[in-house]
Design an enzyme around this catalytic site. Sequence first.
Site, PDB file in Angstrom:
ATOM      1  N   SER A  75       0.799  -1.116  -0.088  1.00 31.45           N
ATOM      2  CA  SER A  75      -0.044  -0.050   0.016  1.00 31.45           C
ATOM      3  C   SER A  75       0.822   1.222   0.085  1.00 31.45           C
ATOM      4  O   SER A  75       1.827   1.451  -0.882  1.00 31.45           O
ATOM      5  CB  SER A  75      -1.032  -0.055   1.165  1.00 31.45           C
ATOM      6  OG  SER A  75      -1.754   0.936   1.093  1.00 31.45           O
ATOM      7  N   ASP A  82     -10.324  -4.107  -4.527  1.00 33.83           N
ATOM      8  CA  ASP A  82      -9.541  -2.993  -3.942  1.00 33.83           C
ATOM      9  C   ASP A  82      -9.606  -1.880  -4.656  1.00 33.83           C
ATOM     10  O   ASP A  82      -9.527  -1.940  -5.982  1.00 33.83           O
ATOM     11  CB  ASP A  82      -7.745  -3.571  -3.919  1.00 33.83           C
ATOM     12  CG  ASP A  82      -7.209  -2.529  -3.120  1.00 33.83           C
ATOM     13  OD1 ASP A  82      -7.507  -1.546  -2.678  1.00 33.83           O
ATOM     14  OD2 ASP A  82      -5.853  -3.038  -3.159  1.00 33.83           O
ATOM     15  N   HIS A  92      -8.321  -5.334  -0.239  1.00 32.53           N
ATOM     16  CA  HIS A  92      -7.026  -4.565   0.273  1.00 32.53           C
ATOM     17  C   HIS A  92      -6.703  -4.909   1.767  1.00 32.53           C
ATOM     18  O   HIS A  92      -7.465  -5.225   2.634  1.00 32.53           O
ATOM     19  CB  HIS A  92      -7.204  -3.169   0.169  1.00 32.53           C
ATOM     20  CG  HIS A  92      -5.932  -2.259   0.597  1.00 32.53           C
ATOM     21  ND1 HIS A  92      -5.054  -1.795  -0.652  1.00 32.53           N
ATOM     22  CD2 HIS A  92      -5.411  -1.782   1.546  1.00 32.53           C
ATOM     23  CE1 HIS A  92      -4.045  -1.259  -0.077  1.00 32.53           C
ATOM     24  NE2 HIS A  92      -4.424  -1.164   1.364  1.00 32.53           N
TER      25      HIS A  92
END
Length: 312
Positions: A154, A248, A278
């Site tokens: 991320s 996601d 995610h």
Amino acid sequence: MTLDDATATLLAQLAAAGGPPMHEVTPVEARARIAGLAQLYPPGPEPDRSEDVLISGPGGELPARVLVPSNPRGILLYLHGGGWVVGSIAEHEALGRQLAEATRCTVVLASYRLAPEAPWPAAVDDAWAALTWVDAHRSELAVTGAPLVVAGDSAGGNLATILARRAREDSGPAIALQVLVYPVTDHDFDNASYTDPANQLALNRDTLRWFWDHYVAAEHRDHADVSPLRAEDLAGLPPAVVVTAEHDVLRDEGHAYAERLRAAGVAVDHRDFAGQMHGFFTMVGLLPAQGEALAHVAQLIDLHLAQEGAIR
């Protein structure tokens, strides 16, 4: 494809716990929430050696945790996710231990200053300090001249992409491979994956906007050290392993970045994990796909480091 059963069950359990969505709480409250989730993770395999160190950064000393397997053959610098606002090395230790065992690399879990207390470019500058520290200590962390992998999930994946490009531009440390797990690469909140109702889960469009607003002012968001997808030139970067998740909001920009790398002549292995959301890669012991993704990444790291060794 719909979410897999394990993910749907986990989301139902989190919803039952109650509480407002993350974008409606303070950063301090959000950090406590993420830390609480991490307490559910098992400790992970015991490394041969674990050491806490301090890395000198532009804003002061930065804690890092070094996880050393037996006879390490490489070094993996891992930058945690959390939207540049939440997350810590402690919350990623179980994952770091898994990576150390599966890759036979010394894993360095590096911290960086968080926003909004330390907005952009603090996280980028701290990540660069961690990279240069690892490079200076290669022979202590593994064998002399050991190959170096930069990785992150991320926001940490965002930082890893920036390190790879900055190392190329500034003749910085030699990087053998970049591992980008659902990386943040752009600030387009209106693409298909951002607006898909099926993707408004634990991380959603509103939460990402909240992260961005805490991290960097709108006038800087086109900068390549904020939105790597907007960099003019990606040629000459290290090979990349890219992992994305079907459900996601960051899926499309992860796909787009993998394609930009390929178009620039960079070797890319990209896998989109069906039925996943995610955050699944770091949810050790909670989601079966986490183990599958870790094994996938470890296998590709092994292949790349074997090739690196053959070249040397």
